[in-house]
Each structure stands twice: as structure tokens, then as C-alpha cells.
Design an enzyme around this catalytic site. Structure first.
Site, PDB file in Angstrom:
ATOM      1  CB  CYS A  49      -1.026   0.178   1.235  1.00 17.29           C
ATOM      2  SG  CYS A  49      -1.934  -1.350   1.339  1.00 17.29           S
TER       3      CYS A  49
ATOM      4  NE  ARG B  86       4.491   1.520  -0.412  1.00 19.81           N
ATOM      5  CZ  ARG B  86       5.600   1.334   0.351  1.00 19.81           C
ATOM      6  NH1 ARG B  86       6.744   1.968  -0.115  1.00 19.81           N
ATOM      7  NH2 ARG B  86       5.405   0.957   1.375  1.00 19.81           N
TER       8      ARG B  86
ATOM      9  CD1 TRP C  60      -0.807  -6.202  -3.575  1.00 21.89           C
ATOM     10  CD2 TRP C  60      -0.582  -6.632  -1.528  1.00 21.89           C
ATOM     11  NE1 TRP C  60      -0.518  -7.515  -3.563  1.00 21.89           N
ATOM     12  CE2 TRP C  60      -0.309  -7.915  -2.268  1.00 21.89           C
ATOM     13  CE3 TRP C  60      -0.273  -6.877  -0.113  1.00 21.89           C
ATOM     14  CZ2 TRP C  60       0.008  -9.067  -1.684  1.00 21.89           C
ATOM     15  CZ3 TRP C  60       0.041  -8.149   0.396  1.00 21.89           C
ATOM     16  CH2 TRP C  60       0.307  -9.155  -0.492  1.00 21.89           C
TER      17      TRP C  60
ATOM     18  CG  ASN D 240       1.908   0.595   4.161  1.00 16.08           C
ATOM     19  OD1 ASN D 240       1.752  -0.373   3.670  1.00 16.08           O
ATOM     20  ND2 ASN D 240       2.948   1.321   4.027  1.00 16.08           N
ATOM     21  N   GLY D 241       0.172  -1.234   6.376  1.00 17.57           N
ATOM     22  CA  GLY D 241       0.733  -2.198   7.465  1.00 17.57           C
ATOM     23  C   GLY D 241      -0.266  -2.906   7.944  1.00 17.57           C
TER      24      GLY D 241
ATOM     25  CD  GLU E 299      14.951 -13.074 -10.357  1.00 18.39           C
ATOM     26  OE1 GLU E 299      14.411 -13.607  -9.200  1.00 18.39           O
ATOM     27  OE2 GLU E 299      14.556 -12.001 -10.791  1.00 18.39           O
TER      28      GLU E 299
ATOM     29  CE  LYS F 161      11.463 -11.203 -12.266  1.00 20.15           C
ATOM     30  NZ  LYS F 161      12.004 -11.308 -11.099  1.00 20.15           N
TER      31      LYS F 161
ATOM     32  CD  GLU G 115       7.808 -11.604  -9.918  1.00  9.74           C
ATOM     33  OE1 GLU G 115       8.972 -11.470 -10.442  1.00  9.74           O
ATOM     34  OE2 GLU G 115       7.799 -10.637  -8.934  1.00  9.74           O
TER      35      GLU G 115
ATOM     36  CG  HIS H 250      16.776 -37.307  -6.282  1.00  4.95           C
ATOM     37  ND1 HIS H 250      17.419 -38.461  -6.025  1.00  4.95           N
ATOM     38  CD2 HIS H 250      18.202 -36.476  -6.692  1.00  4.95           C
ATOM     39  CE1 HIS H 250      18.630 -38.482  -6.138  1.00  4.95           C
ATOM     40  NE2 HIS H 250      19.108 -37.473  -6.511  1.00  4.95           N
TER      41      HIS H 250
ATOM     42  CE  LYS I 217      10.434  -2.714  -7.917  1.00  4.07           C
ATOM     43  NZ  LYS I 217      11.151  -3.766  -8.610  1.00  4.07           N
TER      44      LYS I 217
HETATM   45  O1  M6R Z   1      12.524  -4.934  -2.145  1.00  2.00           O
HETATM   46  P1  M6R Z   1      12.986  -6.435  -1.869  1.00  2.00           P
HETATM   47  O2  M6R Z   1      14.145  -6.696  -2.571  1.00  2.00           O
HETATM   48  O3  M6R Z   1      13.300  -6.632  -0.588  1.00  2.00           O
HETATM   49  O4  M6R Z   1      11.704  -7.281  -2.533  1.00  2.00           O
HETATM   50  C1  M6R Z   1      11.588  -8.627  -2.024  1.00  2.00           C
HETATM   51  C2  M6R Z   1      10.744  -9.293  -3.015  1.00  2.00           C
HETATM   52  O5  M6R Z   1       9.573  -8.941  -2.530  1.00  2.00           O
HETATM   53  C3  M6R Z   1      10.956  -8.945  -4.639  1.00  2.00           C
HETATM   54  O6  M6R Z   1      12.240  -9.375  -4.899  1.00  2.00           O
HETATM   55  C4  M6R Z   1      10.005  -9.686  -5.347  1.00  2.00           C
HETATM   56  O7  M6R Z   1      10.209 -11.278  -5.315  1.00  2.00           O
HETATM   57  C5  M6R Z   1       9.798  -9.230  -6.872  1.00  2.00           C
HETATM   58  N1  M6R Z   1       8.725  -9.036  -7.258  1.00  2.00           N
HETATM   59  C6  M6R Z   1      10.717 -10.068  -7.616  1.00  2.00           C
HETATM   60  O8  M6R Z   1      10.488  -9.752  -8.956  1.00  2.00           O
END
Ligand code: M6R
Length: 601
Positions: free
Chosen positions: A2, A27, A75, A99-100, A477, A481, A484, A500, A596
Site C-alpha cells: 500500500c 506498491r 494492496w 499501510n501495514g 529467478e 520472473k 510473476e 529425485h 513492488k
Molecule cells: O525489495 P525487496 O528486494 O526486499 O523485495 C523482495 C521481493 O518482494 C521481491 O524481490 C519480489 O520477489 C519481486 N517481485 C521479484 O520480481
């Protein structure tokens, strides 16, 4: 999670709030809303989805002349993304944004309901506004303080009320918030981007701080209730860096930028053929015998990749932890361990809490972070900034690349200190680092090929990204990607582990993206991929070595250093995810259900 904004002053409030929310949209974008009090008049607008929907709703509304105003982009944590659950939440005569997470909201809500107060939303936030109004007798600030006393959990919150129509009340505990100052105008925001260009001076609130803004003056109190004198900082930042510049999406732009930002990451840190971080001062590394790294998501992947480098090159024990797991495992910590956090935003709640735990246990801390002045940076004993510039795409790309570079450099720096690297090998590492920007240049031919290939990979029952050694975290990773932004199921797996269990899934509808570097266990991964091919899996091989069993093949250029191979393959997996997502018609920069910066647990 948020984003919140606030503004007190005479300017057109709607515009300031909406512009600010646009900057914070990364956010969260489940819903957005604004509330403005001008004299005795209360105005409130909310819309589901992105800020543009809110903008459309407020087209005919204007709000210049003195007033107080707050806004929020959400969010969802408690309650679905509906208009009723959107902030600001209204009591009888007050509005709140938050926010929180208010952890004790359920008991507060029951208490308020027992008093006959009805709730419109399912959120934890709505309790704040009702509690405030319940506490109000004739002093709004006292009522606000009494409300804060009852809240448990994390919050950055702003409250405006008809009982003090010229005042914004604020509080911060565990979620970020800063205040911007420009003449008599006062701004609030979750990060500095909404304030850049509007206010030149800022104050970053610390946990437990609260107060109010009135007549251009901010009264600030610490967690013990004492009024605090505070020093404003000059806000230096360049917002122009965050425009799309003709790319279709920020993510695409950020993939292309990796080559140039990598030079920034290294700038001033390779001196006379040695790695040098001026940030590592004051004996931070004295007496350190092991490293523990905590992070989430993409940042966890760079941490995991770096553990191979720390143990192999710096000869130092290195454990990696997912921050959300670390927090509750009751870890045994020893003071000769350097506690490293890796975070793009510097605001990830789990990583921040892990850091606080480590500090309480007496560990020295280093953060590797992209955002200066973020909560994690301010909490750490030392910080190395990754210098990736503002990253807007929710799917992290250049932040990943620059974190990896900093961790690689730090591993070599430690190797220098610990005499675990020969002069000759140090030179090889530095030459490879200096070559990295070149390895990250995106060639048209490659991008076109991935664009065409993406067509073939839009269906199927799943993707496996496989790799070994540092290419295993890269596989994780690559899969993240794709998940996501394409919403297709993808897993990253250590190539040697497929036999395995997961190999049971192999058939022609299982897409395997095989990372097959020449410099790291080529023969081993080749056998693993052959096993999959023998079971009819569809293979996209990425390698400098031609591989005849591949259904599709991308030939890479670098075959002389693992990290150059790593970065070259990283770009390929990023572009593949991007192109698949675009073909599926998704919003690459704002994928569903994500935000984000994850500032809730
Ligand atoms: O800001 P941060 O690097 O601490 O965030 C961690 C994760 O939330 C962040 O890397 C998330 O996995 C991304 N959306 C990856 O693309």
C-alpha cells in the site's frame, strides 16, 4: 504494501494526491482513494483497480484553497479489493489511511461493535478511525494518541478529522513514511518519489514517532511521548530516471538499462585492480568468521547465488535464509557472524524484522540495497547501495543484476582481505566484472528470436528452469520472473535433483529451460538434460555449446567466466518472461495480486 500520501496547503489537492499515488502505484493497485477536508466540507472518492479509475471519477472535482487531504493505493490484505474496503476509511467525521497490519484489529473491532459501532469494510484499518472517534472528547490530538496506544502491529497512518479541519495527524511504526516541507506546504508519503519536485526538504520518520501538521508546522513526538526536534534532509533525486523512454513497459526498459547501471554499480569500487568499498569502515568486518544472508523473493535468489562465491572464493561460511522463515525459526546466532540483508526496496517487512532480530542478538549488519534512506539502510550498521536507479517494474530485473554484482564484488573483497585469492585470479575476476556491462547489452537479434520463441511457450502444463551451482538460483529467478508476469506455472530446480521426483512430470507438454553454461559442470548438466529429453520433455537449451537434443536452442557468447555466462543467461530468461507475458496480453509492470514492495508480513 500500500502507498499513502498526504498534503496540507493551498494547492490543488486532488492533483497532488493523484500524482503522488501514481508514483506509489507499484506498491499496490487493488484500489485507490482520496479524502479532502476543506473548511466544513468532507470529500471522498474511491475506485477499484488502478489510479486511472480514480482519476476518471474525480475529473470534475477541484480542491484548491487551504485544506487537508490524504490518499491511498491499496494492496489488499484484509478483505477483497472492493470499493468498501478501499481507503480512506470514514468514521462519522474523520478519515484514515493506513499501510501495514493492525494485528489486534479483531479484538478492537469486537470491542467497538459491542459499543454499537458498525463497520462498513472488512479491513483492519477501519478500526483506527472508529477508535479515534470513540476516544474523542474535545481534544483531537489526545484522541489520536489514545488510539495509537491501543494499536499493535505495523502502521504508517494519516488521519484527518472535522474536529481539527486544519490538521493532519500522522504516526509511523514499522511501515515507511516521510514528511516533505516546502514553505507552508507539508507533504506525507510512503517513499520519496511523490515528493520529489514538490518539496526540497524531508524528514524520514522513525518507528514509534507520531505527531501532527498544522499551519505549515510539524510537531513530532517520539515513542516515549517527548516532543522531538528533528533535522530535515535535502531531498536529492532525479525523477526523470523513471520514464518509459519509448519502451513498451518499464520492465523492458529496465532490462535494457542493465548494461549501463552495472557501470554505476562498479564506479569507484574497483581501484588499482582491487575491490574497494568505502562503506565498509569502522571495523565492520573485524572478528567476522561467517556470514548469514537474509532476503525475500528475487533478492533471496541473488543471496543464494552469492553463497557459492563466498564459500568458494572467500572461503567463509555463508548461510542463506528466507527472511520470513528466519524470523520464526528461533535461530542460533553468534556474534562473529556478519548479518547481511539484500533488498531492492529496503522496506520488505520480513527482511527488516529479520535484521532487527539479528541486531538484538548483537550481530553486526550490512545491507545491500537499492534505496538510500530506506528503513533497512537506516537500520543497518553499514550499507552498500546497488545504484540500479528507480526500478518501477514489479518484476525485478536491474535490481537483481546489480545486487548480484555487489555480492560478487563483496565476495572478492573478502577474498582479498582473507588472502584466499591469488593475484592472478583477482585479475581474472576484475576483468570479468569490467566486461559485464558488455555481456548485458541486449542485441536486437536475440530479442527478436525470443519474441518468436515466446509463441511456442504459451501453453503446456508447466515450466522447469534447471541449472546447477550459481545457475540453480538463476533458474529459480527465471521461474519467478515467468510466474510473476505470465501467471504460468514455473519452477526453478537444481538440475541434478530432477531425477529425485520431478522427472515424473516429463512429457512433451513440460517445457524445460535448461541453463547449460560451459564453465560450470557442463557435462553434469548435459546428462541431466539428456535424461529429460529421453522422456520427451520439450527442451529450450541456453548454452555456448550446441546441444543437438534441444527442441529450441539459444547460443550464448560467453564461455570463459561463470559470472559472464550468468549475466548473459539472466538477460535471456528475463526477455523470455517479458515476451511470453506480452503475448498473453498481461500488464507486465503491474501483474495481478502483486506489489513492488511488500511492507506487510
Ligand atoms: O525489495 P525487496 O528486494 O526486499 O523485495 C523482495 C521481493 O518482494 C521481491 O524481490 C519480489 O520477489 C519481486 N517481485 C521479484 O520480481
Amino acid at each position: 504494501m500500500c502507498g499513502i500520501v498526504g498534503y496540507l496547503g493551498k494547492k490543488e489537492k486532488k492533483e497532488i494526491l493523484i500524482e503522488g499515488l501514481r508514483e506509489l502505484e507499484y506498491r499496490g493497485y487493488d484500489s485507490a482513494g482520496i479524502a479532502i477536508i476543506k473548511g466544513k466540507k468532507l470529500n471522498n472518492f474511491k475506485a477499484i483497480g488502478k489510479i486511472i479509475n480514480l482519476e476518471e471519477k474525480t475529473n470534475d472535482f477541484h480542491s484548491d484553497g487551504f485544506g487537508v487531504s490524504i490518499g491511498h493505493t491499496r494492496w489488499a490484505t484484509h478483505g477483497k479489493p472492493t470499493e468498501l474496503n478501499a481507503h480512506p476509511h470514514l468514521g462519522k467525521y474523520s478519515f484514515v489511511v493506513h499501510n501495514g497490519i493492525i494485528e489486534n484489529y479483531q479484538s478492537l473491532k469486537t470491542e467497538l461493535q459491542d459499543d454499537g459501532i458498525s463497520f462498513l469494510s472488512q479491513t483492519d484499518t477501519e478500526t483506527i478511525v472508529h477508535l479515534f472517534e470513540k476516544n474523542y472528547k474535545d481534544d483531537s490530538f489526545q484522541a489520536f494518541k489514545d488510539t495509537l496506544d491501543r494499536l499493535e502491529g505495523a502502521y504508517a497512518t494519516l488521519l484527518i478529522t472535522e474536529t481539527a479541519p486544519d490538521t493532519i495527524f500522522f504516526a509511523k511504526n514499522g511501515s515507511p513514511m516521510l514528511i516533505g516541507f516546502e514553505g507552508d506546504d507539508v507533504y506525507f508519503a510512503s517513499s520519496d518519489t511523490p515528493i520529489i519536485g514538490k518539496a526540497e526538504e524531508v524528514y524520514y520518520l522513525e518507528d514509534g514517532e507520531y505527531g501532527y501538521a498544522k499551519d505549515g508546522i510539524v510537531k513530532l513526538f517520539n515513542k516515549d511521548g517527548e516532543e522531538k526536534r528533528f533535522l530535515k534532509e535535502i531531498l536529492v533525486s532525479d525523477k526523470a530516471l523513471a520514464q518509459k523512454d519509448g519502451y513498451r513497459f518499464f520492465m523492458e526498459k529496465e532490462i535494457y538499462e542493465q548494461s549501463t547501471v552495472m557501470s554505476d554499480t562498479m564506479m569507484g569500487r574497483i581501484v588499482d585492480n582491487n575491490i574497494y568499498f568505502e562503506e565498509l569502515n569502522d571495523g565492520l568486518l573485524d572478528g567476522i568468521n561467517s556470514i548469514k544472508i537474509c532476503a525475500c523473493g528475487t533478492s533471496y535468489h541473488t543471496a543464494l547465488a552469492s553463497s557459492y562465491l563466498f564459500e568458494r572464493i572467500s572461503k567463509i561460511r555463508c548461510d542463506i535464509e528466507i527472511a520470513s522463515e528466519f524470523r520464526y525459526k528461533e535461530p542460533l546466532l553468534s556474534s562473529d557472524t556478519l548479518f547481511i540483508t539484500v533488498s531492492q526496496s529496503g522496506e520488505t517487512a520480513d527482511t527488516l524484522e529479520a535484521l532487527k532480530m539479528a541486531k538484538r542478538a548483537g550481530l553486526k549488519s550490512l545491507s545491500i540495497c537499492n534505496v538510500d534512506n530506506s528503513s533497512i539502510v537506516r537500520e543497518s550498521d553499514a550499507s552498500i547501495l546497488t545504484r540500479a536507479g528507480i526500478e518501477k517494474g514489479v518484476a525485478s530485473t536491474k535490481a537483481f543484476a546489480t545486487q548480484m554484482m555487489v555480492l560478487w564484488m563483496f565476495a572478492i573483497e573478502l577474498a582479498q582481505r582473507r588472502n584466499t585469492i591469488t593475484k592472478e585470479n583477482l585479475q581474472i575476476e576484475i576483468d570479468a566484472m569490467l566486461h559485464t556491462p558488455k555481456a548485458l547489452i541486449v542485441k536486437d537479434k536475440l530479442h527478436n528470436k525470443l519474441n518468436r520463441l515466446a509463441k511456442r511457450y504459451l501453453h503446456g502444463h508447466g515450466f522447469f528452469f534447471i541449472g546447477r551451482d550459481i545457475f540453480y538460483p538463476l533458474a529459480l529467478e527465471g521461474a519467478l520472473k515467468l510466474k510473476e508476469i505470465s501467471y504460468l506455472h514455473a519452477e526453478g530446480y537444481p538440475a541434478g535433483e530432477m531425477k529425485h521426483g520431478p522427472i515424473a512430470l516429463a512429457d512433451s507438454e513440460l517445457f524445460t529451460i535448461a541453463l547449460m553454461p560451459k564453465t560450470v559442470h557442463y557435462d553434469k548438466i548435459k546428462s541431466n538434460v539428456e535424461e529429460l529429453s529421453a522422456r520427451d520433455a520439450t527442451i529450450l537449451a541456453i548454452s555456448p555449446e550446441p546441444f543437438e537434443l534441444a527442441d529450441d536452442f539459444i547460443q550464448t557468447q560467453y564461455d570463459n567466466h561463470p559470472m559472464l555466462e550468468f549475466f548473459e543467461m539472466m538477460v535471456i530468461t528475463q526477455l523470455l518472461a517479458l515476451e511470453i507475458s506480452i503475448r498473453l496480453g498481461n500488464d507486465v509492470d503491474m501483474p495481478r495480486n502483486l506489489a513492488k514492495s511488500v511492507t506487510v508480513e
